[in-house]
Design a protein around this motif. Sequence first.
Motif, PDB file in Angstrom:
ATOM      1  N   LEU A  28       0.830  -1.200   0.000  1.00 25.74           N
ATOM      2  CA  LEU A  28       0.000   0.000   0.000  1.00 25.74           C
ATOM      3  C   LEU A  28       0.867   1.253   0.000  1.00 25.74           C
ATOM      4  CD1 LEU A  28      -2.699   1.465   0.207  1.00 25.74           C
ATOM      5  CD2 LEU A  28      -2.596   1.140   2.699  1.00 25.74           C
ATOM      6  N   ARG A  78      -5.134  -1.542  -0.539  1.00 30.01           N
ATOM      7  CA  ARG A  78      -5.996  -1.379   0.636  1.00 30.01           C
ATOM      8  C   ARG A  78      -6.907  -2.598   0.813  1.00 30.01           C
ATOM      9  NH1 ARG A  78      -6.765   4.517  -0.587  1.00 30.01           N
ATOM     10  NH2 ARG A  78      -5.539   5.643   0.976  1.00 30.01           N
ATOM     11  N   GLN A 127      -4.917  -5.399   2.145  1.00 30.57           N
ATOM     12  CA  GLN A 127      -4.658  -5.127   3.558  1.00 30.57           C
ATOM     13  C   GLN A 127      -5.908  -5.415   4.395  1.00 30.57           C
ATOM     14  OE1 GLN A 127      -4.396  -0.996   4.832  1.00 30.57           O
ATOM     15  NE2 GLN A 127      -2.408  -1.449   5.832  1.00 30.57           N
TER      16      GLN A 127
END
Length: 415
Positions: free
Chosen positions: A130, A193, A196
């Motif tokens: 990220l 994202r 994640q």
Amino acid sequence: MRRVVAIALGVGVIAVLGWFFFLKSPAVDAAAGKAVAGEGGGAGGPGGRRGRRGGGGDFDGPIPVALGDVTRRDVPIYLDGLGTVTAFNTVTVRPQVSGQLLSVAFDEGQEVNKGDLLAQIDSRSFDAQLQQAQAQKGQNEALLNTAKRDLQRFKELVGDGYVSKQQLDTQAQTVAQLEATVKANEAAVQNARISQGFARVTAPISGITGLRLVDVGNLVDAGTTGGLVVVTQIRPISVVFTLPEQSLSDIRAAGGQGLEVLAYDRDNAKKLAKGELTVIDNQIDQTTGTIRMKATFANDDKALWPGQFVNMRLLVRTEANGLVIPANAVQRGPDGDFVYVVGKNDKGETIAEKRDIKVARSENGTALIASGLNDGDRIVTDGQYRLQPGSKIREAKDEPVVAADSAAGKKLKGK
């Protein structure tokens, strides 16, 4: 000579004895006749019996029986079938990214809500991806801003002849390329994202967790076979059941979906839940001649559990003001069903009259009568096995019928 005398004496004795018994026999027979008349019920004799009552007890007394009334009330008509409880939704939670399983945030059998954390996968590599995507995006945004300013200058100078039209067009294309690059960077950031976020494994639905399938410390891959845990939604919950294909017309006539459905335990003794019919299958199973249906239950008390076998009762209609009697009053003979109805003979004595009937439906100790009985009829509900048409009866109010029959049987044996 002595021998002749002895023979003559013997013949005489035999003759005397024979004559004595010949004279005695009518008296014995008469006495015996009187005794039989006295015991067996000669007319007017002491202790006499007037007739046989059938089944035991005093021969001239009415038979004790239990009586009941023919009544009218609304009778619900149910269709019965066997069903299997099925979870409303079942999800096998699988990781969508690869990494080491750092922690498990649920207990086996715990009730969880949608979005609750179930497990945490090591997310450091996804954090780095990220950050890298964000840095690349920032670099290209800076280049885009410079190219836009140059394009603005070229537009101002092209009229004075300091910048050619070709240079202006080239700068415009550079700006467009950098804008596309920035959009690609934004997508890369969004993807990083998401990865994640996938490191945090959350509950996709509200329900109850099953057994944990992976322990902490193991490496998991995206789409791991078996997953981490199975989450089952039980509120609401469904039951899939079958009914004979002949029932389909009654179900459709009653309105189909939305009909009341009751679920009972395996012994059909305890009502577990009340729900409604939600799905009627679009075809009949030709091998069994049945049709599958699904009912939905709120199941707030968790009385129904996935995989449980239950007895289903589907309410198709209510027979308004139907004639009903206790089911144990119905007797079955070679010519069909019948009951004993209370009546009177020519002497005004209470007797049992046999009445043929037709039973429309019998369940839960109640029989719905289609024909053969009328309002106000009184019927025999217990003790019928001792009756014949025309037997005199009396209502056994203060004694059980079985006890009365037993006492009558003992009295008969004593005689």
